[in-house]
Design a protein around this motif. Structure first.
Motif, PDB file in Angstrom:
ATOM      1  N   GLU A 155       0.830  -1.197   0.000  1.00 29.13           N
ATOM      2  CA  GLU A 155       0.000   0.000   0.000  1.00 29.13           C
ATOM      3  C   GLU A 155       0.870   1.256   0.000  1.00 29.13           C
ATOM      4  N   THR A 156       0.256   2.367  -0.377  1.00 35.52           N
ATOM      5  CA  THR A 156       0.954   3.656  -0.378  1.00 35.52           C
ATOM      6  C   THR A 156       0.459   4.493   0.795  1.00 35.52           C
ATOM      7  N   VAL A 157       1.372   5.273   1.361  1.00 35.14           N
ATOM      8  CA  VAL A 157       1.025   6.135   2.485  1.00 35.14           C
ATOM      9  C   VAL A 157       1.771   7.451   2.347  1.00 35.14           C
ATOM     10  N   ALA A 158       1.060   8.551   2.565  1.00 33.41           N
ATOM     11  CA  ALA A 158       1.679   9.870   2.567  1.00 33.41           C
ATOM     12  C   ALA A 158       1.941  10.269   4.017  1.00 33.41           C
ATOM     13  N   VAL A 159       3.162  10.695   4.298  1.00 29.45           N
ATOM     14  CA  VAL A 159       3.511  11.137   5.649  1.00 29.45           C
ATOM     15  C   VAL A 159       3.751  12.644   5.597  1.00 29.45           C
ATOM     16  N   PHE A 160       2.843  13.387   6.201  1.00 28.47           N
ATOM     17  CA  PHE A 160       2.911  14.844   6.205  1.00 28.47           C
ATOM     18  C   PHE A 160       3.678  15.314   7.433  1.00 28.47           C
ATOM     19  N   GLY A 161       4.758  16.062   7.197  1.00 25.95           N
ATOM     20  CA  GLY A 161       5.618  16.545   8.271  1.00 25.95           C
ATOM     21  C   GLY A 161       6.819  15.644   8.433  1.00 25.95           C
ATOM     22  N   GLN A 162       7.998  16.144   8.059  1.00 26.81           N
ATOM     23  CA  GLN A 162       9.225  15.359   8.151  1.00 26.81           C
ATOM     24  C   GLN A 162      10.169  15.949   9.192  1.00 26.81           C
ATOM     25  N   GLY A 163       9.568  16.267  10.349  1.00 34.47           N
ATOM     26  CA  GLY A 163      10.381  16.555  11.518  1.00 34.47           C
ATOM     27  C   GLY A 163      10.864  15.235  12.091  1.00 34.47           C
ATOM     28  N   VAL A 164      11.263  15.238  13.339  1.00 36.61           N
ATOM     29  CA  VAL A 164      11.823  14.028  13.943  1.00 36.61           C
ATOM     30  C   VAL A 164      10.828  12.875  13.896  1.00 36.61           C
ATOM     31  N   ILE A 165       9.610  13.100  14.386  1.00 34.33           N
ATOM     32  CA  ILE A 165       8.639  12.006  14.438  1.00 34.33           C
ATOM     33  C   ILE A 165       8.189  11.618  13.035  1.00 34.33           C
ATOM     34  N   GLY A 166       8.074  12.582  12.142  1.00 31.81           N
ATOM     35  CA  GLY A 166       7.713  12.267  10.768  1.00 31.81           C
ATOM     36  C   GLY A 166       8.756  11.423  10.065  1.00 31.81           C
ATOM     37  N   LEU A 181       5.282   8.420   0.491  1.00 28.32           N
ATOM     38  CA  LEU A 181       5.499   9.737  -0.096  1.00 28.32           C
ATOM     39  C   LEU A 181       5.636  10.716   1.070  1.00 28.32           C
ATOM     40  N   ALA A 182       6.786  11.350   1.174  1.00 27.67           N
ATOM     41  CA  ALA A 182       7.070  12.257   2.277  1.00 27.67           C
ATOM     42  C   ALA A 182       6.739  13.687   1.881  1.00 27.67           C
ATOM     43  N   VAL A 183       6.090  14.409   2.790  1.00 33.87           N
ATOM     44  CA  VAL A 183       5.645  15.778   2.510  1.00 33.87           C
ATOM     45  C   VAL A 183       6.221  16.728   3.554  1.00 33.87           C
ATOM     46  N   ASP A 184       6.804  17.818   3.094  1.00 36.02           N
ATOM     47  CA  ASP A 184       7.301  18.854   3.990  1.00 36.02           C
ATOM     48  C   ASP A 184       7.581  20.098   3.154  1.00 36.02           C
ATOM     49  N   ALA A 185       7.751  21.227   3.846  1.00 37.65           N
ATOM     50  CA  ALA A 185       8.069  22.469   3.152  1.00 37.65           C
ATOM     51  C   ALA A 185       9.555  22.800   3.214  1.00 37.65           C
ATOM     52  N   ILE A 186      10.339  21.983   3.923  1.00 34.73           N
ATOM     53  CA  ILE A 186      11.773  22.228   4.066  1.00 34.73           C
ATOM     54  C   ILE A 186      12.531  21.224   3.212  1.00 34.73           C
ATOM     55  N   GLU A 187      13.260  21.717   2.235  1.00 37.18           N
ATOM     56  CA  GLU A 187      13.909  20.857   1.250  1.00 37.18           C
ATOM     57  C   GLU A 187      14.889  19.879   1.883  1.00 37.18           C
ATOM     58  N   SER A 188      15.652  20.338   2.867  1.00 39.40           N
ATOM     59  CA  SER A 188      16.645  19.449   3.485  1.00 39.40           C
ATOM     60  C   SER A 188      15.975  18.263   4.172  1.00 39.40           C
ATOM     61  N   ARG A 189      14.795  18.463   4.705  1.00 38.91           N
ATOM     62  CA  ARG A 189      14.078  17.360   5.349  1.00 38.91           C
ATOM     63  C   ARG A 189      13.539  16.377   4.311  1.00 38.91           C
ATOM     64  N   LEU A 190      13.107  16.883   3.183  1.00 39.56           N
ATOM     65  CA  LEU A 190      12.658  15.991   2.116  1.00 39.56           C
ATOM     66  C   LEU A 190      13.833  15.166   1.590  1.00 39.56           C
ATOM     67  N   GLU A 191      14.989  15.786   1.466  1.00 39.28           N
ATOM     68  CA  GLU A 191      16.175  15.049   1.012  1.00 39.28           C
ATOM     69  C   GLU A 191      16.534  13.943   2.011  1.00 39.28           C
ATOM     70  N   LEU A 192      16.439  14.251   3.307  1.00 39.79           N
ATOM     71  CA  LEU A 192      16.747  13.243   4.321  1.00 39.79           C
ATOM     72  C   LEU A 192      15.708  12.125   4.294  1.00 39.79           C
ATOM     73  N   ALA A 193      14.444  12.469   4.102  1.00 37.74           N
ATOM     74  CA  ALA A 193      13.387  11.457   4.009  1.00 37.74           C
ATOM     75  C   ALA A 193      13.662  10.493   2.866  1.00 37.74           C
ATOM     76  N   VAL A 310      18.549   6.505  13.483  1.00 34.07           N
ATOM     77  CA  VAL A 310      18.185   7.694  14.237  1.00 34.07           C
ATOM     78  C   VAL A 310      19.328   8.706  14.290  1.00 34.07           C
ATOM     79  N   ALA A 311      20.556   8.262  14.089  1.00 35.00           N
ATOM     80  CA  ALA A 311      21.698   9.178  14.152  1.00 35.00           C
ATOM     81  C   ALA A 311      21.551  10.368  13.202  1.00 35.00           C
ATOM     82  N   PRO A 312      21.042  10.181  11.957  1.00 38.53           N
ATOM     83  CA  PRO A 312      20.917  11.336  11.053  1.00 38.53           C
ATOM     84  C   PRO A 312      19.921  12.388  11.525  1.00 38.53           C
ATOM     85  N   LEU A 313      19.090  12.042  12.511  1.00 42.19           N
ATOM     86  CA  LEU A 313      18.084  12.989  12.986  1.00 42.19           C
ATOM     87  C   LEU A 313      18.631  13.949  14.032  1.00 42.19           C
TER      88      LEU A 313
END
Length: 352
Positions: A155-166, A181-193, A310-313
């Motif tokens: 199945e597919t799932v969208a995760v909105f918010g790529q802070g620590v918990i996201g 599919l990871a969703v965020d407004a901060i490019e560096s967080r999308l790259e990490l996702a 978790v280290a990259p977070l």
């Protein structure tokens, strides 16, 4: 004397001395090594928007009502991401011994006396970096949200918010067999996702809306969505992103009125199933098989096995004396930080 982080008012935080607690039967004393700052719940206390600071919580009726706030400034010892060393054990306690490392919840304080039988505390698994133990509670929150969304293989799932918990939820949903599919407004967080397993990323600022873009990418919407940013607008887009009769797990800590959330649109017409995910309880369909201790155990087992990173977070490890600067950074420049870890004097020499 011990040192405790205290909120004295909105945007005001300091380190204050406090009398140490006496050891009592059934307890152990832990000396804190590390304590993680929650960029969600704790910022609501720092900013003064937490409902406990503005309304009365009636625990019997389980309602917030107008009246004297349940908590008032100064507020001491908030925090729920602690790791520390057992330094004293009551005579009747057999589950712990001096020198063991414990992950648990006792707030931003240099030491604490904790209930040895409390399920919110757990011995740190062998081989886990002590700094990584601070993710036990955030990881349980993320896993609870993934379970609430009922993520399944294929199945597919969208995760909105790529802070620590996201970012933790993105990894856990992927480990569960979902295509994320990871969703965020901060490019560096999308790259990490993307580096941590997301199959695709979507900018939350997409002109058509993240929900519409996800429906385009997937050819009709995802099976489920998890909203972890705490933004009402993001929750609206999560609802827009799922298929007819899809599931949205609302796991963010939403503040104030729901501006941007329009339940008469896609939610109503697509018969979207909206479920709340909050760490005080596990999803009802799972019955008694899952509880908070199992969430923590399952999460830490993934960390110990190396299947979950978790280290990259961890973006910053700072001395607890610099706690005011840490909160200012999270509040005013969130794009520059992810997980900030407070280092207490007892951790001297522990950093590797």
């Amino acid at each position: 004397m011990q040192q405790v982080v205290e909120f004295t008012g909105p945007q005001q935080v300091r380190l204050v001395p406090q009398e140490a607690q006496p050891l009592t039967p059934g307890t152990v004393r832990v000396r804190t090594w590390y304590s993680g700052i929650s960029a969600g719940t704790e910022l609501t206390a720092y900013r003064g928007t937490n409902p406990y600071l503005t309304k009365t919580w009636d625990p019997e009726r389980r309602l917030f009502t107008e009246g004297a706030p349940t908590f008032a400034y100064p507020v001491s010892g908030w925090g729920y991401e602690e790791v520390g060393e057992v330094v004293e054990v009551a005579a009747d306690v057999t589950a712990y011994s001096v020198g063991q490392l414990v992950a648990g919840i006792w707030g931003h304080r240099s030491e604490a006396v904790i209930d040895a039988s409390a399920p919110i505390h757990r011995l740190l698994p062998a081989g886990v970096d002590p700094r990584h133990g601070i993710f036990a509670r955030p990881g349980a929150i993320a896993l609870n949200a993934v379970l609430a969304a009922d993520v399944r293989l294929g199945e597919t799932v969208a995760v909105f918010g790529q802070g620590v918990i996201g970012l933790l939820a993105t990894q856990l949903a992927t480990l569960s067999g979902g295509t994320v599919l990871a969703v965020d407004a901060i490019e560096s967080r999308l790259e990490l996702a993307a580096r941590l397993g997301a199959a695709g990323t979507v900018d939350a600022r997409h002109p058509a809306g993240a929900g519409a873009e996800i429906r385009r990418i997937t050819g009709g919407g995802t099976d489920s969505a998890i909203e972890l940013s705490g933004s009402h607008r993001a929750l609206h887009e999560a609802i827009r992103s799922v298929q007819v009769e899809g599931t949205v797990a609302a796991a963010g800590f939403y503040q104030g009125d729901g501006l941007g959330l329009r339940l008469g649109e896609e939610f109503h017409h697509n018969r979207v199933r909206l479920v709340a995910s909050q760490i005080s309880g596990t999803p009802v369909p799972l019955g008694r098989r899952w509880d908070q201790p199992r969430l923590v155990r399952a999460f830490l087992d993934q960390v110990a096995s190396g299947r979950l990173a978790v280290a990259p977070l961890i973006s910053h490890v700072v001395d607890v004396a610099d706690v005011a600067d840490a909160f200012t950074l999270l509040d005013r420049r969130p794009a520059e930080a992810l997980q900030i870890v407070l280092r207490f004097p007892a951790a001297q020499g522990a950093d590797r």
